[in-house]
Design an enzyme around this catalytic site. Structure first.
Site, PDB file in Angstrom:
ATOM      1  N   LYS A  55       0.813  -1.224   0.000  1.00 41.21           N
ATOM      2  CA  LYS A  55       0.000   0.000   0.000  1.00 41.21           C
ATOM      3  C   LYS A  55       0.848   1.277   0.000  1.00 41.21           C
ATOM      4  O   LYS A  55       0.411   2.314  -0.480  1.00 41.21           O
ATOM      5  CB  LYS A  55      -0.924   0.036   1.227  1.00 41.21           C
ATOM      6  CG  LYS A  55      -2.050  -0.964   1.218  1.00 41.21           C
ATOM      7  CD  LYS A  55      -3.238  -0.441   0.470  1.00 41.21           C
ATOM      8  CE  LYS A  55      -4.519  -1.234   0.639  1.00 41.21           C
ATOM      9  NZ  LYS A  55      -4.428  -2.627   1.018  1.00 41.21           N
ATOM     10  N   GLN A 110      -1.654   3.231   7.570  1.00 40.69           N
ATOM     11  CA  GLN A 110      -0.220   3.330   7.876  1.00 40.69           C
ATOM     12  C   GLN A 110       0.552   3.879   6.690  1.00 40.69           C
ATOM     13  O   GLN A 110       1.464   4.697   6.842  1.00 40.69           O
ATOM     14  CB  GLN A 110       0.335   1.943   8.233  1.00 40.69           C
ATOM     15  CG  GLN A 110      -0.288   1.367   9.481  1.00 40.69           C
ATOM     16  CD  GLN A 110       0.146  -0.071   9.721  1.00 40.69           C
ATOM     17  OE1 GLN A 110       1.312  -0.347   9.873  1.00 40.69           O
ATOM     18  NE2 GLN A 110      -0.801  -0.972   9.762  1.00 40.69           N
ATOM     19  N   ASP A 159       5.006 -17.216 -16.905  1.00 37.25           N
ATOM     20  CA  ASP A 159       3.848 -17.758 -17.623  1.00 37.25           C
ATOM     21  C   ASP A 159       2.539 -17.335 -16.963  1.00 37.25           C
ATOM     22  O   ASP A 159       1.512 -17.210 -17.620  1.00 37.25           O
ATOM     23  CB  ASP A 159       3.922 -19.292 -17.663  1.00 37.25           C
ATOM     24  CG  ASP A 159       5.158 -19.746 -18.437  1.00 37.25           C
ATOM     25  OD1 ASP A 159       5.281 -19.407 -19.623  1.00 37.25           O
ATOM     26  OD2 ASP A 159       6.025 -20.423 -17.832  1.00 37.25           O
ATOM     27  N   GLY A 166      -8.783  -7.318  -3.310  1.00 34.58           N
ATOM     28  CA  GLY A 166      -9.736  -6.713  -2.379  1.00 34.58           C
ATOM     29  C   GLY A 166     -10.573  -5.765  -3.230  1.00 34.58           C
ATOM     30  O   GLY A 166     -11.523  -6.150  -3.896  1.00 34.58           O
ATOM     31  N   GLY A 167     -10.139  -4.503  -3.268  1.00 36.66           N
ATOM     32  CA  GLY A 167     -10.794  -3.534  -4.147  1.00 36.66           C
ATOM     33  C   GLY A 167     -10.209  -3.531  -5.546  1.00 36.66           C
ATOM     34  O   GLY A 167     -10.684  -2.800  -6.425  1.00 36.66           O
ATOM     35  N   LEU A 213      -4.269  -3.442  -6.417  1.00 42.38           N
ATOM     36  CA  LEU A 213      -3.047  -4.205  -6.665  1.00 42.38           C
ATOM     37  C   LEU A 213      -3.203  -5.048  -7.932  1.00 42.38           C
ATOM     38  O   LEU A 213      -2.311  -5.076  -8.787  1.00 42.38           O
ATOM     39  CB  LEU A 213      -2.744  -5.107  -5.460  1.00 42.38           C
ATOM     40  CG  LEU A 213      -1.470  -5.956  -5.571  1.00 42.38           C
ATOM     41  CD1 LEU A 213      -0.221  -5.076  -5.604  1.00 42.38           C
ATOM     42  CD2 LEU A 213      -1.380  -6.957  -4.414  1.00 42.38           C
ATOM     43  N   GLU A 251      -9.391 -14.448  -4.663  1.00 47.47           N
ATOM     44  CA  GLU A 251     -10.263 -13.816  -3.691  1.00 47.47           C
ATOM     45  C   GLU A 251     -10.823 -14.871  -2.738  1.00 47.47           C
ATOM     46  O   GLU A 251     -11.001 -16.018  -3.133  1.00 47.47           O
ATOM     47  CB  GLU A 251     -11.421 -13.191  -4.494  1.00 47.47           C
ATOM     48  CG  GLU A 251     -12.174 -12.129  -3.780  1.00 47.47           C
ATOM     49  CD  GLU A 251     -13.276 -11.555  -4.656  1.00 47.47           C
ATOM     50  OE1 GLU A 251     -13.817 -12.264  -5.525  1.00 47.47           O
ATOM     51  OE2 GLU A 251     -13.588 -10.383  -4.442  1.00 47.47           O
ATOM     52  N   SER A 286       1.250  -9.976  -0.384  1.00 46.16           N
ATOM     53  CA  SER A 286       0.918  -8.546  -0.391  1.00 46.16           C
ATOM     54  C   SER A 286       1.298  -7.788   0.875  1.00 46.16           C
ATOM     55  O   SER A 286       1.498  -6.580   0.828  1.00 46.16           O
ATOM     56  CB  SER A 286      -0.569  -8.372  -0.691  1.00 46.16           C
ATOM     57  OG  SER A 286      -1.342  -9.089   0.248  1.00 46.16           O
ATOM     58  N   ASN A 335       1.451  -7.473   7.947  1.00 49.90           N
ATOM     59  CA  ASN A 335       1.000  -6.908   9.224  1.00 49.90           C
ATOM     60  C   ASN A 335       0.034  -7.883   9.908  1.00 49.90           C
ATOM     61  O   ASN A 335      -1.166  -7.648  10.001  1.00 49.90           O
ATOM     62  CB  ASN A 335       0.381  -5.538   9.002  1.00 49.90           C
ATOM     63  CG  ASN A 335       1.444  -4.538   8.562  1.00 49.90           C
ATOM     64  OD1 ASN A 335       2.595  -4.597   9.016  1.00 49.90           O
ATOM     65  ND2 ASN A 335       1.099  -3.650   7.663  1.00 49.90           N
TER      66      ASN A 335
HETATM   67  C1  LIG Z   1      -5.133  -3.673   0.768  1.00 44.03           C
HETATM   68  C2  LIG Z   1      -4.573  -5.028   0.797  1.00 44.03           C
HETATM   69  C3  LIG Z   1      -4.991  -6.008  -0.129  1.00 44.03           C
HETATM   70  C4  LIG Z   1      -6.061  -5.747  -1.156  1.00 44.03           C
HETATM   71  O1  LIG Z   1      -5.621  -4.823  -2.118  1.00 44.03           O
HETATM   72  P1  LIG Z   1      -6.628  -4.127  -3.158  1.00 44.03           P
HETATM   73  O2  LIG Z   1      -5.786  -3.179  -3.928  1.00 44.03           O
HETATM   74  O3  LIG Z   1      -7.701  -3.455  -2.355  1.00 44.03           O
HETATM   75  O4  LIG Z   1      -7.191  -5.225  -3.981  1.00 44.03           O
HETATM   76  C5  LIG Z   1      -4.378  -7.244  -0.074  1.00 44.03           C
HETATM   77  N1  LIG Z   1      -3.417  -7.529   0.833  1.00 44.03           N
HETATM   78  C6  LIG Z   1      -2.990  -6.621   1.723  1.00 44.03           C
HETATM   79  C7  LIG Z   1      -1.917  -7.011   2.682  1.00 44.03           C
HETATM   80  C8  LIG Z   1      -3.540  -5.329   1.727  1.00 44.03           C
HETATM   81  O5  LIG Z   1      -3.105  -4.431   2.622  1.00 44.03           O
END
Ligand SMILES: *Cc1c(COP(=O)(O)O)cnc(C)c1O
Length: 338
Positions: free
Chosen positions: A62, A92, A184, A191-192, A195, A216, A320, A323
């Site tokens: 993020k 954060q 490949d 989430g939204g 990413l 998801e 991703s 935390n």
């Molecule tokens: C925000 C977040 C996601 C989801 O990301 P989007 O861009 O909303 O799809 C996935 N993993 C972590 C650790 C996040 O902080």
């Protein structure tokens, strides 16, 4: 290249935007390592490359989008400051990016946000910045956020639904391709969709043959349903341990970008998430939060259900963020058994 079709509007986020964001982040964002695991390669019969955003600043990807978005504001907007609402990693990221860029931040967090995340956000705050805590039952954060932003003339930095945020998140995949070359397939959590859409644009730009697959939780399958039906679906307050995927739906910007650039969105069960979590903590010894292992859970599912899709292939996986509430993870892994 052909001349652009005048009937097709230009994409609001292009590979050039992702590349520009990468230059802006150079020397500021961490460049987290790509990890491999022989056990994982043997399990999937593939060569798997895991981009470890748990080692990113503020513990998740993020930071990339937040920094890219704030750094592109006009001087006038920077002077007035920015506002973010989030119970998690975006708070954060905005607090830290604001401090680094000398922009004051107001972050709105629910009173029941994990204590660790409240504390971390307060720690990152720069001068004349603050965290406002609200009661989840009494106010919706959107309404409260919009009201405070208007009263104080602050610019809202959304967690995913903004072209500059999406371009910033896309630098995650760009770095992975720079580091390991062609892939490949690339698995990314949703989430939204910030990413996922950013990483898909990066993949289309530098490795067009790479299949991009969103993953998801089945309990929060709004994006998978939206993707397959091509109309926006919403799931409110889904019950999943992957708290970063509890967003109600894809966004105004991310939905069309996901439709245009992503090859598939699959879903994983809560059990599959826990098994992937157990694997990264025990076998790879990485501190990844539950949402952070979604992409791996998706890969493990495909490797089992359709081995030919991954066997002998080069596969990217994005972890991703890291935390994690360690006590919660310990409980989940203990419950999953040996
Ligand atoms: C925000 C977040 C996601 C989801 O990301 P989007 O861009 O909303 O799809 C996935 N993993 C972590 C650790 C996040 O902080």
């Amino acid at each position: 290249m052909d001349t652009p079709d005048p009937n097709v509007p230009p994409s609001p986020v292009t590979i050039a935007d992702v590349q520009a964001a990468a230059i802006g982040l150079q020397g500021i964002a961490n460049r987290p390592p790509v990890m491999t695991s022989r056990t994982l390669d043997a399990t999937t019969d593939a060569a798997v490359f895991c981009k470890c955003e748990n080692f990113q600043r503020a513990g998740a990807f993020k930071f990339r989008g937040a920094y890219n978005a704030i750094s592109q504001l006009t001087d006038a907007h920077r002077e007035r400051g920015v506002l973010a609402y989030s119970s998690g990693n975006h708070a954060q990221a905005v607090a830290l990016a604001g401090r680094l860029l000398g922009v004051s931040t107001t972050t709105i967090m629910p009173s029941d946000a994990p204590r660790m995340k409240l504390k971390a956000t307060r720690n990152y705050l720069g001068p004349s910045s603050e965290v406002i805590v609200y009661e989840r039952d009494e106010q919706t954060r959107e309404a409260l956020g919009a009201q405070i932003a208007q009263e104080r003339s602050l610019t809202i930095i959304p967690p995913y639904d903004h072209p500059h945020v999406i371009a910033g998140q896309g630098t995650t995949a760009l770095e992975l391709f720079e580091e390991v070359g062609e892939l490949d397939a690339l698995f990314v959590c949703v989430g939204g969709g910030g990413l996922l859409s950013g990483c898909a644009i990066a993949a289309r730009g530098v490795c067009p043959a790479c299949r991009v697959i969103g993953v998801e939780p089945a309990n929060a399958d709004d994006a998978a349903r939206s993707f397959h039906a091509k109309t926006l679906h919403t799931v409110h307050n889904p019950d999943t341990i992957a708290d970063g995927a509890r967003t109600p739906s894809l966004g105004r910007w991310t939905f069309p970008l996901v439709l245009a650039n992503v090859d598939d969105i699959i879903t994983v069960s809560e059990t599959e998430i826990v098994l992937a979590l157990k694997f990264v903590w025990e076998r790879m010894r990485l501190v990844i939060e539950p949402t952070g292992v979604l992409a791996l859970a998706g890969l493990l599912q495909i490797a089992q259900s359709t081995p030919s899709m991954v066997a002998g292939k080069r596969i990217g996986v994005i972890f991703s963020g890291g935390n994690a509430d360690i006590q919660m993870v310990a409980k989940l892994i203990a419950k999953a058994g040996a």
